[in-house]
Scaffold this motif. Structure first.
Motif, PDB file in Angstrom:
ATOM      1  N   ALA A  12     -12.367  46.859  60.044  1.00 35.65           N
ATOM      2  CA  ALA A  12     -12.727  45.844  61.020  1.00 35.65           C
ATOM      3  C   ALA A  12     -12.798  44.530  60.280  1.00 35.65           C
ATOM      4  O   ALA A  12     -13.116  44.487  59.113  1.00 35.65           O
ATOM      5  N   THR A  13     -12.526  43.461  60.942  1.00 38.67           N
ATOM      6  CA  THR A  13     -12.549  42.174  60.259  1.00 38.67           C
ATOM      7  C   THR A  13     -12.874  41.063  61.228  1.00 38.67           C
ATOM      8  O   THR A  13     -12.847  41.250  62.435  1.00 38.67           O
ATOM      9  N   ILE A  14     -13.226  39.931  60.688  1.00 35.45           N
ATOM     10  CA  ILE A  14     -13.527  38.760  61.496  1.00 35.45           C
ATOM     11  C   ILE A  14     -12.387  37.787  61.307  1.00 35.45           C
ATOM     12  O   ILE A  14     -12.161  37.309  60.202  1.00 35.45           O
TER      13      ILE A  14
ATOM     14  N   GLN B 144     -20.486  36.054  55.253  1.00 36.55           N
ATOM     15  CA  GLN B 144     -20.023  36.777  56.431  1.00 36.55           C
ATOM     16  C   GLN B 144     -20.170  38.274  56.219  1.00 36.55           C
ATOM     17  O   GLN B 144     -20.673  38.728  55.188  1.00 36.55           O
ATOM     18  N   SER B 145     -19.708  39.039  57.191  1.00 31.94           N
ATOM     19  CA  SER B 145     -19.717  40.495  57.096  1.00 31.94           C
ATOM     20  C   SER B 145     -18.350  41.014  57.528  1.00 31.94           C
ATOM     21  O   SER B 145     -17.851  40.627  58.586  1.00 31.94           O
ATOM     22  N   ILE B 146     -17.738  41.842  56.693  1.00 29.92           N
ATOM     23  CA  ILE B 146     -16.417  42.390  56.983  1.00 29.92           C
ATOM     24  C   ILE B 146     -16.411  43.873  56.617  1.00 29.92           C
ATOM     25  O   ILE B 146     -16.736  44.234  55.484  1.00 29.92           O
ATOM     26  N   ALA B 147     -16.057  44.705  57.575  1.00 37.53           N
ATOM     27  CA  ALA B 147     -15.900  46.145  57.337  1.00 37.53           C
ATOM     28  C   ALA B 147     -17.126  46.774  56.688  1.00 37.53           C
ATOM     29  O   ALA B 147     -17.026  47.692  55.883  1.00 37.53           O
ATOM     30  N   GLY B 148     -18.302  46.255  57.036  1.00 32.78           N
ATOM     31  CA  GLY B 148     -19.538  46.806  56.495  1.00 32.78           C
ATOM     32  C   GLY B 148     -19.969  46.215  55.171  1.00 32.78           C
ATOM     33  O   GLY B 148     -21.006  46.602  54.620  1.00 32.78           O
ATOM     34  N   PHE B 149     -19.218  45.267  54.630  1.00 31.88           N
ATOM     35  CA  PHE B 149     -19.561  44.611  53.374  1.00 31.88           C
ATOM     36  C   PHE B 149     -20.037  43.186  53.644  1.00 31.88           C
ATOM     37  O   PHE B 149     -19.592  42.541  54.594  1.00 31.88           O
ATOM     38  N   SER B 150     -20.908  42.681  52.772  1.00 28.14           N
ATOM     39  CA  SER B 150     -21.439  41.326  52.964  1.00 28.14           C
ATOM     40  C   SER B 150     -21.983  40.804  51.638  1.00 28.14           C
ATOM     41  O   SER B 150     -22.011  41.522  50.637  1.00 28.14           O
ATOM     42  N   GLY B 151     -22.420  39.543  51.640  1.00 28.84           N
ATOM     43  CA  GLY B 151     -23.100  38.951  50.496  1.00 28.84           C
ATOM     44  C   GLY B 151     -22.355  39.099  49.187  1.00 28.84           C
ATOM     45  O   GLY B 151     -21.171  38.777  49.066  1.00 28.84           O
TER      46      GLY B 151
ATOM     47  N   THR C 174      -5.247  43.815  47.432  1.00 25.63           N
ATOM     48  CA  THR C 174      -5.769  44.927  48.230  1.00 25.63           C
ATOM     49  C   THR C 174      -6.015  46.152  47.364  1.00 25.63           C
ATOM     50  O   THR C 174      -7.034  46.840  47.515  1.00 25.63           O
ATOM     51  N   ILE C 175      -5.106  46.447  46.440  1.00 23.25           N
ATOM     52  CA  ILE C 175      -5.294  47.581  45.533  1.00 23.25           C
ATOM     53  C   ILE C 175      -6.540  47.367  44.674  1.00 23.25           C
ATOM     54  O   ILE C 175      -7.331  48.297  44.452  1.00 23.25           O
ATOM     55  N   GLY C 176      -6.737  46.144  44.193  1.00 21.67           N
ATOM     56  CA  GLY C 176      -7.911  45.851  43.377  1.00 21.67           C
ATOM     57  C   GLY C 176      -9.199  46.036  44.147  1.00 21.67           C
ATOM     58  O   GLY C 176     -10.162  46.658  43.655  1.00 21.67           O
ATOM     59  N   VAL C 177      -9.261  45.496  45.367  1.00 28.59           N
ATOM     60  CA  VAL C 177     -10.465  45.637  46.186  1.00 28.59           C
ATOM     61  C   VAL C 177     -10.680  47.103  46.553  1.00 28.59           C
ATOM     62  O   VAL C 177     -11.810  47.604  46.526  1.00 28.59           O
TER      63      VAL C 177
ATOM     64  N   VAL D 273     -11.025  43.735  54.324  1.00 30.15           N
ATOM     65  CA  VAL D 273     -11.730  42.737  53.507  1.00 30.15           C
ATOM     66  C   VAL D 273     -10.772  41.645  53.048  1.00 30.15           C
ATOM     67  O   VAL D 273     -11.061  40.444  53.175  1.00 30.15           O
ATOM     68  N   VAL D 274      -9.634  42.033  52.511  1.00 34.04           N
ATOM     69  CA  VAL D 274      -8.674  41.051  52.000  1.00 34.04           C
ATOM     70  C   VAL D 274      -8.172  40.148  53.118  1.00 34.04           C
ATOM     71  O   VAL D 274      -8.158  38.913  52.982  1.00 34.04           O
ATOM     72  N   GLN D 275      -7.779  40.736  54.257  1.00 37.15           N
ATOM     73  CA  GLN D 275      -7.276  39.909  55.356  1.00 37.15           C
ATOM     74  C   GLN D 275      -8.389  39.034  55.933  1.00 37.15           C
ATOM     75  O   GLN D 275      -8.151  37.890  56.328  1.00 37.15           O
ATOM     76  N   GLY D 276      -9.621  39.564  55.976  1.00 42.11           N
ATOM     77  CA  GLY D 276     -10.734  38.761  56.472  1.00 42.11           C
ATOM     78  C   GLY D 276     -11.033  37.575  55.588  1.00 42.11           C
ATOM     79  O   GLY D 276     -11.287  36.464  56.063  1.00 42.11           O
ATOM     80  N   LEU D 277     -11.010  37.789  54.268  1.00 46.45           N
ATOM     81  CA  LEU D 277     -11.256  36.685  53.338  1.00 46.45           C
ATOM     82  C   LEU D 277     -10.104  35.697  53.317  1.00 46.45           C
ATOM     83  O   LEU D 277     -10.312  34.500  53.144  1.00 46.45           O
ATOM     84  N   ILE D 278      -8.889  36.196  53.511  1.00 44.09           N
ATOM     85  CA  ILE D 278      -7.750  35.292  53.616  1.00 44.09           C
ATOM     86  C   ILE D 278      -7.921  34.366  54.811  1.00 44.09           C
ATOM     87  O   ILE D 278      -7.713  33.149  54.725  1.00 44.09           O
ATOM     88  N   SER D 279      -8.315  34.933  55.948  1.00 45.41           N
ATOM     89  CA  SER D 279      -8.378  34.136  57.178  1.00 45.41           C
ATOM     90  C   SER D 279      -9.522  33.130  57.164  1.00 45.41           C
ATOM     91  O   SER D 279      -9.409  32.048  57.726  1.00 45.41           O
ATOM     92  N   THR D 280     -10.632  33.471  56.499  1.00 44.77           N
ATOM     93  CA  THR D 280     -11.782  32.569  56.512  1.00 44.77           C
ATOM     94  C   THR D 280     -11.925  31.767  55.232  1.00 44.77           C
ATOM     95  O   THR D 280     -12.651  30.784  55.197  1.00 44.77           O
TER      96      THR D 280
END
Length: 361
Positions: free
Chosen positions: A11-13, A46-53, A77-80, A176-183
């Motif tokens: 899930a992502t924002i 923010q919060s993405i896919a259950g991860f935050s802070g 993505t492989i690293g994350v 996570v990667v796509q969410g951080l890319i977008s924001t």
């Protein structure tokens, strides 16, 4: 290693406009787009896919280390994914004990649970950026890592007991990667909502060998649109053109086997009820190849494309191969895609039953 986690639903924002999408791009398609660097302060808010802070700040550091080395979104993505599997994106000062060749006990630490032998002093292993740089440096030394299953690429670096261990963490890592890319402004590039412009981009990709077809050839349908020709029963929905462009922003090479079956007089699968055929056809696309690898709908590249597209698809869009993923143990959750069964020799995406525009949210 030893950090066993349950599968986390992707899930992502994401914030988008109706005619512009921000997406990570393939390495040779990044001209004029972002540098791939993420703002770590923004990441942690923010919060993405259950991860935050701190977890997302650490993910941003991993992504930035990859960007510093000139690596694409796939490597980020492989690293994350690896860090989720090893530490849940927490910079741990402890971990699994291991026996060194000299019979001493080594404690693995940090995001990647790295040991002193091979990874250096504790300070470096506890520095998220340096630890990630060390991981990516080793990844770059793995021949063919770009086309390997993500879990196998990670395993080639980490050398843990189970080569498939990282599979459950690929979907949340993609989110996570796509969410951080977008924001966070990393590696972003705009996509047009104009059919002719989209088709011209795709023709350019086809001429460079990055977009390839099958038999019968459906790329010609895109060429006609690029030339401004309206060939009866051979149209392609603008949202399908956008999906193909987005796939090319994620992968170096994309293979398309079916678009408008009415144009090629194909009666197969769902027949005239197919989104490839009804309402003039061209409401679906079948991908059969990504980065030189055949697709089953359950393989790593298929999962990567599904989880990357899902946040921007209109409600009612569909993705096939649900049973293929279930049988392979790679079933994923989707927010906008409706999933259905289909044969396991391609990845089907359609907008035949969707309302609204791609990324109109």
């Amino acid at each position: 290693m030893g950090w066993k986690l349950p599968t986390i639903a992707a899930a992502t924002i994401v914030a988008f406009t109706a005619t512009a999408v921000l997406f990570g791009m393939a390495p040779d398609a990044s001209a004029g787009c972002g540098s791939g660097v993420v703002d770590t302060d923004t990441a942690g808010s923010q919060s993405i896919a259950g991860f935050s802070g701190d977890q997302l700040q650490n993910a941003a550091q991993i992504m930035n280390a990859a960007a510093e080395l000139g690596l694409p979104t796939a490597a980020q993505t492989i690293g994350v994914m690896t860090a989720i599997g090893e530490s849940t994106l927490r910079n741990l000062d402890h971990g699994d004990n291991a026996i060194n060749p000299d019979d001493t006990i080594a404690d693995s630490v940090g995001l990647f649970q790295q040991q002193e032998l091979g990874y250096g002093p504790l300070a470096d292993r506890m520095d998220p950026f340096k630890a990630a740089t060390a991981f990516f440096t080793r990844l770059m030394g793995v021949e063919g890592w770009q086309t390997m299953e993500p879990t196998l690429a990670a395993h080639a670096v980490q050398i843990n007991a189970d080569p498939s261990y990282y599979t459950p963490f690929y979907a949340p890592a993609t989110a996570v990667v796509q969410g951080l890319i977008s924001t966070g402004g990393a590696g972003a590039c705009a996509i047009s909502g104009d059919a002719v412009q989209l088709a011209q981009q795709l023709v350019d990709a086809a001429d460079k060998g990055r977009l390839v077809g099958s038999t019968p050839d459906h790329i010609k349908e895109i060429r006609w649109i690029a030339q401004g020709q309206a060939v009866p029963a051979c149209g392609v929905d603008v949202r399908i053109l956008q999906v193909i462009v987005l796939a090319l922003q994620i992968f170096d090479q994309v293979g398309v086997s079916d678009i408008n079956r009415k144009c090629t007089s194909q009666i197969e699968g769902a027949g005239t009820a197919s989104s490839h055929y009804f309402n003039g056809g061209g409401l679906a696309v079948d991908f059969y190849l990504l980065n030189g690898r055949s697709l089953t709908g359950a393989d790593g590249n298929s999962i990567r494309l599904i989880t990357a597209l899902d946040p921007v698809m209109p409600d009612g869009a569909r993705v096939g191969q649900a049973a293929c993923r279930t049988n392979a143990g790679t079933a994923i959750s989707t927010s906008h895609f409706a999933q259905f069964e289909d044969t396991c020799n391609h990845l089907h995406i359609d907008v035949g039953f969707a309302g609204g525009q791609l990324a109109d949210r």
